[in-house]
Design a protein around this motif. Sequence first.
Motif, short mmCIF file in Angstrom:
data_model
loop_
_atom_site.label_atom_id
_atom_site.label_comp_id
_atom_site.label_asym_id
_atom_site.label_seq_id
_atom_site.Cartn_x
_atom_site.Cartn_y
_atom_site.Cartn_z
N TYR A 149 0.84 -1.19 0.00
CA TYR A 149 0.00 0.00 0.00
C TYR A 149 0.88 1.24 0.00
N ILE A 150 0.60 2.15 -0.91
CA ILE A 150 1.30 3.42 -0.97
C ILE A 150 0.39 4.49 -0.37
N ASP A 151 0.90 5.23 0.61
CA ASP A 151 0.07 6.22 1.29
C ASP A 151 -0.44 7.29 0.33
N ARG A 152 0.46 7.80 -0.50
CA ARG A 152 0.04 8.88 -1.40
C ARG A 152 0.92 8.90 -2.64
N LEU A 153 0.31 9.15 -3.77
CA LEU A 153 1.03 9.27 -5.02
C LEU A 153 0.69 10.63 -5.62
N ASP A 154 1.71 11.45 -5.83
CA ASP A 154 1.53 12.76 -6.46
C ASP A 154 2.09 12.68 -7.87
N VAL A 155 1.35 13.21 -8.84
CA VAL A 155 1.80 13.22 -10.22
C VAL A 155 1.82 14.66 -10.74
N ALA A 156 2.98 15.12 -11.17
CA ALA A 156 3.14 16.48 -11.69
C ALA A 156 2.60 16.55 -13.12
N PRO A 157 2.31 17.77 -13.60
CA PRO A 157 1.86 17.91 -15.00
C PRO A 157 2.82 17.29 -16.00
N SER A 158 4.10 17.25 -15.65
CA SER A 158 5.11 16.65 -16.53
C SER A 158 5.03 15.13 -16.55
N GLY A 159 4.27 14.57 -15.63
CA GLY A 159 4.20 13.12 -15.49
C GLY A 159 5.12 12.56 -14.43
N ASP A 160 5.98 13.40 -13.85
CA ASP A 160 6.87 12.95 -12.78
C ASP A 160 6.04 12.50 -11.58
N VAL A 161 6.49 11.41 -10.97
CA VAL A 161 5.75 10.81 -9.86
C VAL A 161 6.52 10.96 -8.56
N ARG A 162 5.81 11.35 -7.50
CA ARG A 162 6.38 11.39 -6.15
C ARG A 162 5.61 10.39 -5.29
N VAL A 163 6.37 9.51 -4.63
CA VAL A 163 5.79 8.51 -3.74
C VAL A 163 5.96 9.02 -2.31
N LEU A 199 10.07 0.20 -7.21
CA LEU A 199 10.29 -0.93 -8.10
C LEU A 199 8.97 -1.44 -8.66
N VAL A 200 7.97 -1.57 -7.80
CA VAL A 200 6.65 -2.03 -8.26
C VAL A 200 6.09 -1.07 -9.30
N LEU A 201 6.15 0.24 -9.02
CA LEU A 201 5.62 1.22 -9.96
C LEU A 201 6.38 1.21 -11.28
N TRP A 202 7.69 1.04 -11.19
CA TRP A 202 8.52 0.97 -12.40
C TRP A 202 8.12 -0.23 -13.24
N ARG A 223 8.21 3.57 -15.80
CA ARG A 223 8.77 4.88 -15.47
C ARG A 223 9.25 4.89 -14.02
N VAL A 224 10.49 5.34 -13.81
CA VAL A 224 11.04 5.41 -12.46
C VAL A 224 10.46 6.63 -11.74
N SER A 250 15.90 10.51 -4.56
CA SER A 250 15.59 10.36 -5.98
C SER A 250 16.24 9.09 -6.49
N PRO A 251 15.45 8.06 -6.80
CA PRO A 251 16.03 6.80 -7.25
C PRO A 251 16.35 6.82 -8.74
N ASP A 252 17.16 5.87 -9.17
CA ASP A 252 17.39 5.69 -10.59
C ASP A 252 17.26 4.20 -10.91
N GLU A 253 17.44 3.83 -12.16
CA GLU A 253 17.26 2.44 -12.55
C GLU A 253 18.23 1.51 -11.83
N ALA A 254 19.46 1.98 -11.60
CA ALA A 254 20.44 1.16 -10.90
C ALA A 254 19.95 0.84 -9.49
N ASP A 255 19.37 1.83 -8.79
CA ASP A 255 18.81 1.61 -7.45
C ASP A 255 17.75 0.51 -7.49
N LEU A 256 16.86 0.62 -8.47
CA LEU A 256 15.73 -0.29 -8.50
C LEU A 256 16.13 -1.69 -8.96
#
Length: 286
Positions: A140-154, A180-183, A188-189, A207-213
Motif C-alpha cells: 500500500y502506498i500512502d500517497r502518489l503525487d503526479v506532476a503535470p510533466s508526469g513525474d511521480v512522487r511517492v 520498483l513495483v511502480l517501475w 517509469r522510475v 531520488s532513485p534511478d534504474e540502478a537503485d531499483l
Amino acid sequence: MTEPEIVGALSPSRAGDFMTCPLLYRFRVVDRLPERPSPAAVRGTVVHAVLERLFDLPAGGRTVEAAQALLEPQWERLLAEEPDYAEMFSGEAELAGWLAEARSMIGRYFTLEDPTRLEPAERELYVEAVLGSGLMLRGYIDRLDVAPSGDVRVVDYKTGSAPGPDFEAKALFQMKFYALVLWRLSGRVPRLLQLVYLGNGEVLRYSPDEADLNATERKVTALWQAIERALATGEWRARPSRLCGWCDHQALCPEFGGTPPPIPERRPGDTVRSTKTKRRAATDEL
C-alpha cells in the motif's frame, strides 16, 4: 506474453520481518499467530486514515482544525471494526493521552507540507507487480503525487521519528520497494521518494534511478530465495535484537527458552493470499 507462474509474494512489511528475524516472519506468515494490537501501530492507522480523508475536503478547507476534527470519528470507526482495540487502554485518561499524541502528530504534518497546494493522484493505493522470477511484490502506498510533466512522487507517512544516518538505508528500502513495483507497472522510475516523519517533524527525500531499483530487485529476489530455503528445510533462525522487547512471541522463541509450535504443512498459495482490500492491518508498516 505469458505471465510467469506466481511462486510467492512479498510486501515491504513482510520483507522487513524476514530481514529483522526469520523466525518472526515464520510466526506471522507461516504460523499466522495472533498478535496483541500495539497502541503505536493503531495510532498510526488512525493518523493515516485522517490524512487520507483530509484530501476529501476542498483545498481551502484543509486546515489543522479540520484535520484534527477527523481524529475522533476515525478512531470510533476503527473501534467499531476492531472492538478489541479498546482493551489497549487502562482507562479514559490513558485513551485521552493517546488521542492527544495523535492530535499532535496531525498538527505537525502541517509544518511539513501545505495540503491546500496538493491534489494527490492516489491515496492508500494498493499496487502489485510480478517479477520475471514469479515473485509478486505488493503493498500500500500512502500517497502518489503526479506532476503535470508526469513525474511521480511517492509519499509515505511515518508516525515514528526519522532514523539516524546509519539506519536511513533500511527506511528507504520500503520506498525503493514501492518504486520498483511502480517501475515494473508503468516503465517509469518515480522522480522522488518522500518519507514524512510525524514523530519528530522531519522529511527524508530520495531520488532513485534504474540502478537503485535493479539493486532492490536483486535484494528482494535474494530474500525470497532465503525464505524458500527456510520453507524447504524448516530452519527459521531467531535473530535477537533490541526489537525483541516488543515481540509478542517471546514465549515461543528459543532465545527466551521457548519452543516454536510444529510448522504447519505448506500448501500452494499460502504465501500468496490476496490482501487486495481497501483496509490494511495495523501490523502493516507505518
